[in-house]
Design a protein around this motif. Sequence first.
Motif, PDB file in Angstrom:
ATOM      1  N   GLU A 136     -12.177   3.982   6.536  1.00 49.81           N
ATOM      2  CA  GLU A 136     -12.153   3.232   5.163  1.00 49.81           C
ATOM      3  C   GLU A 136     -11.943   1.833   5.825  1.00 49.81           C
ATOM      4  OE1 GLU A 136     -12.193   3.946   1.994  1.00 49.81           O
ATOM      5  OE2 GLU A 136     -12.842   5.791   2.353  1.00 49.81           O
ATOM      6  N   LYS A 137     -12.358   0.731   5.486  1.00 55.12           N
ATOM      7  CA  LYS A 137     -12.409  -0.623   5.919  1.00 55.12           C
ATOM      8  C   LYS A 137     -12.097  -1.500   4.792  1.00 55.12           C
ATOM      9  CE  LYS A 137     -16.224   0.599   7.157  1.00 55.12           C
ATOM     10  NZ  LYS A 137     -17.831   0.865   7.523  1.00 55.12           N
ATOM     11  N   LEU A 138     -10.928  -2.040   4.989  1.00 49.36           N
ATOM     12  CA  LEU A 138     -10.556  -3.101   3.893  1.00 49.36           C
ATOM     13  C   LEU A 138     -10.560  -4.562   4.585  1.00 49.36           C
ATOM     14  CD1 LEU A 138      -7.441  -1.244   2.190  1.00 49.36           C
ATOM     15  CD2 LEU A 138      -9.955  -1.278   1.603  1.00 49.36           C
ATOM     16  N   LEU A 139     -11.542  -5.381   4.515  1.00 47.36           N
ATOM     17  CA  LEU A 139     -11.836  -6.775   5.136  1.00 47.36           C
ATOM     18  C   LEU A 139     -11.306  -7.720   4.057  1.00 47.36           C
ATOM     19  CD1 LEU A 139     -15.134  -6.128   6.435  1.00 47.36           C
ATOM     20  CD2 LEU A 139     -13.167  -5.417   7.449  1.00 47.36           C
ATOM     21  N   LEU A 140      -9.791  -8.256   4.353  1.00 48.46           N
ATOM     22  CA  LEU A 140      -9.235  -9.020   3.591  1.00 48.46           C
ATOM     23  C   LEU A 140      -9.478 -10.440   3.595  1.00 48.46           C
ATOM     24  CD1 LEU A 140      -5.719  -7.626   3.649  1.00 48.46           C
ATOM     25  CD2 LEU A 140      -7.451  -6.989   2.236  1.00 48.46           C
ATOM     26  N   ASP A 141      -9.426 -11.268   2.649  1.00 45.01           N
ATOM     27  CA  ASP A 141     -10.053 -12.756   2.846  1.00 45.01           C
ATOM     28  C   ASP A 141      -9.084 -13.706   3.351  1.00 45.01           C
ATOM     29  OD1 ASP A 141     -12.484 -11.902   1.481  1.00 45.01           O
ATOM     30  OD2 ASP A 141     -11.982 -12.196  -0.227  1.00 45.01           O
ATOM     31  N   SER A 142      -7.976 -13.308   3.622  1.00 41.29           N
ATOM     32  CA  SER A 142      -6.945 -14.281   4.115  1.00 41.29           C
ATOM     33  C   SER A 142      -5.915 -13.278   5.237  1.00 41.29           C
ATOM     34  CB  SER A 142      -5.961 -14.787   3.085  1.00 41.29           C
ATOM     35  OG  SER A 142      -5.510 -14.029   2.288  1.00 41.29           O
ATOM     36  N   ASN A 143      -5.017 -14.049   5.633  1.00 43.54           N
ATOM     37  CA  ASN A 143      -4.071 -13.218   6.539  1.00 43.54           C
ATOM     38  C   ASN A 143      -2.875 -12.746   5.727  1.00 43.54           C
ATOM     39  OD1 ASN A 143      -2.310 -12.023   8.435  1.00 43.54           O
ATOM     40  ND2 ASN A 143      -2.091 -13.879   9.792  1.00 43.54           N
ATOM     41  N   THR A 144      -2.427 -11.696   5.368  1.00 40.57           N
ATOM     42  CA  THR A 144      -1.438 -11.270   4.400  1.00 40.57           C
ATOM     43  C   THR A 144      -0.366 -10.843   5.233  1.00 40.57           C
ATOM     44  OG1 THR A 144      -2.494  -9.156   4.023  1.00 40.57           O
ATOM     45  CG2 THR A 144      -3.143 -10.733   2.565  1.00 40.57           C
ATOM     46  N   GLY A 145      -0.313 -10.860   6.254  1.00 39.94           N
ATOM     47  CA  GLY A 145       0.785 -10.409   7.207  1.00 39.94           C
ATOM     48  C   GLY A 145       0.990  -8.989   7.327  1.00 39.94           C
ATOM     49  N   ILE A 146       1.864  -8.458   7.872  1.00 38.25           N
ATOM     50  CA  ILE A 146       2.052  -7.235   7.999  1.00 38.25           C
ATOM     51  C   ILE A 146       2.215  -6.497   6.669  1.00 38.25           C
ATOM     52  CG2 ILE A 146       3.729  -5.351   8.914  1.00 38.25           C
ATOM     53  CD1 ILE A 146       1.587  -6.146  10.897  1.00 38.25           C
ATOM     54  N   THR A 147       3.278  -7.119   5.847  1.00 37.72           N
ATOM     55  CA  THR A 147       3.487  -6.477   4.405  1.00 37.72           C
ATOM     56  C   THR A 147       2.210  -6.487   3.719  1.00 37.72           C
ATOM     57  OG1 THR A 147       4.147  -8.987   3.711  1.00 37.72           O
ATOM     58  CG2 THR A 147       5.744  -7.687   4.578  1.00 37.72           C
ATOM     59  N   GLY A 148       1.199  -7.463   3.649  1.00 39.04           N
ATOM     60  CA  GLY A 148       0.331  -7.248   2.868  1.00 39.04           C
ATOM     61  C   GLY A 148      -0.816  -6.119   3.202  1.00 39.04           C
ATOM     62  N   GLY A 149      -0.998  -6.382   4.649  1.00 37.77           N
ATOM     63  CA  GLY A 149      -1.808  -5.358   5.230  1.00 37.77           C
ATOM     64  C   GLY A 149      -1.436  -3.924   5.003  1.00 37.77           C
ATOM     65  N   ASN A 150       0.033  -3.542   5.304  1.00 37.44           N
ATOM     66  CA  ASN A 150       0.199  -2.445   5.046  1.00 37.44           C
ATOM     67  C   ASN A 150       0.399  -1.846   3.579  1.00 37.44           C
ATOM     68  OD1 ASN A 150       0.982  -1.190   7.772  1.00 37.44           O
ATOM     69  ND2 ASN A 150       2.810  -2.266   7.873  1.00 37.44           N
ATOM     70  N   SER A 151       0.599  -2.770   2.825  1.00 31.23           N
ATOM     71  CA  SER A 151       0.439  -2.674   1.324  1.00 31.23           C
ATOM     72  C   SER A 151      -0.728  -1.978   0.855  1.00 31.23           C
ATOM     73  CB  SER A 151       1.311  -3.541   0.568  1.00 31.23           C
ATOM     74  OG  SER A 151       2.489  -3.625   0.633  1.00 31.23           O
ATOM     75  N   ALA A 152      -1.866  -2.854   1.500  1.00 27.90           N
ATOM     76  CA  ALA A 152      -3.118  -2.684   0.918  1.00 27.90           C
ATOM     77  C   ALA A 152      -3.611  -1.346   1.520  1.00 27.90           C
ATOM     78  CB  ALA A 152      -4.237  -3.769   1.522  1.00 27.90           C
ATOM     79  N   GLY A 153      -3.314  -0.777   2.931  1.00 22.26           N
ATOM     80  CA  GLY A 153      -3.409   0.367   3.291  1.00 22.26           C
ATOM     81  C   GLY A 153      -2.966   1.489   2.592  1.00 22.26           C
ATOM     82  N   MET A 154      -1.758   1.441   2.304  1.00 22.12           N
ATOM     83  CA  MET A 154      -1.088   2.385   1.580  1.00 22.12           C
ATOM     84  C   MET A 154      -1.395   2.666   0.193  1.00 22.12           C
ATOM     85  SD  MET A 154       3.177   1.967   2.583  1.00 22.12           S
ATOM     86  CE  MET A 154       3.514   0.034   2.310  1.00 22.12           C
TER      87      MET A 154
END
Length: 313
Positions: A64-82
């Motif tokens: 599963e690939k989530l290619l975000l349009d900006s750097n959301t940090g560890i918080t945003g990245g982990n939240s999106a993954g969860m």
Amino acid sequence: MNSDSTTEPLVGIVLVNFNGGKFMRECLETLGDNDYGRFRIVIVDNFSTDGSREFVAGLDDSVEKLLLDSNTGITGGNSAGMGRCLELGCQEILLLNNDTILRSDFVTRLVEAREPNRLLVPRIYFSDNPALINTNFGDFDFLRGRSTQRFYGQPDSDASSKSCLGTMASTCALMFSADLVRKIGFMDDAYFIYFDDTDFVARAVKAGYFVKYVPDAKLWHKESSSSGGQPLGPLPLYYQTRNRLYFMAKHRRSRLGLGLFWIYFLLTRFVRTIQWRKSGDRASLAASRAAISDYRARRMGFAMPDRYNLPGK
């Protein structure tokens, strides 16, 4: 382990990538060699610019690939993954650094160690010195505003070979039930990086969970074993200072306790300020001042580089 079994929980493995191209391939290879059958890998790319975003995009559909349009940090990245793990129907979620190498039975051992109301943290070794423990696990000292470590930086021993409970761990490798996310929510974007995992685990503990150390689950982390005594650079100094103050206010146990922490913080920061001045470390002085100022102004989340990269006047 039989990949057709439906009695085993589906594990969602979240990898957040930001310019981690030199690590990603090997981490994925060790995940592919693991002996647990029911898992889905969710890679969240935080707008990488080192070519790793393109590498992630080119992976097959088993990932599963989530290619975000900006750097959301560890918080945003982990939240999106969860969030994606919840959509996939995962029963367990494993947050995992992409600079890790796993033993083949790593996921199996974590799944076998599951208990109600537990977050699971494995036995992590330094990859450049496998005799030393890299696991951040222990408790939190609310007087000093710092985690206390049980095994970090110590040689492997009888104590580190036994399972035990604590109240704090990092998210370098941390597994928990999807129900925990439904109960306490995602990560707090106010942190962006640093203290984000401390906050998530503290909220879990408030909800009745404990951290369980699982020594039979082993992996190796590509963090230098010689960097522990080195001074922080301006970026981590800024975020750790600002976010530590935010965390302590958010999780304060009493006004007296928070007041004692501030006395401790101001005294120790006064000493460090004198040291920075004597050594001519203007960058650390500027980063520390900006961090305290931004906390007081409630300027949280992502900080522009000029908040920690420019020496003070």
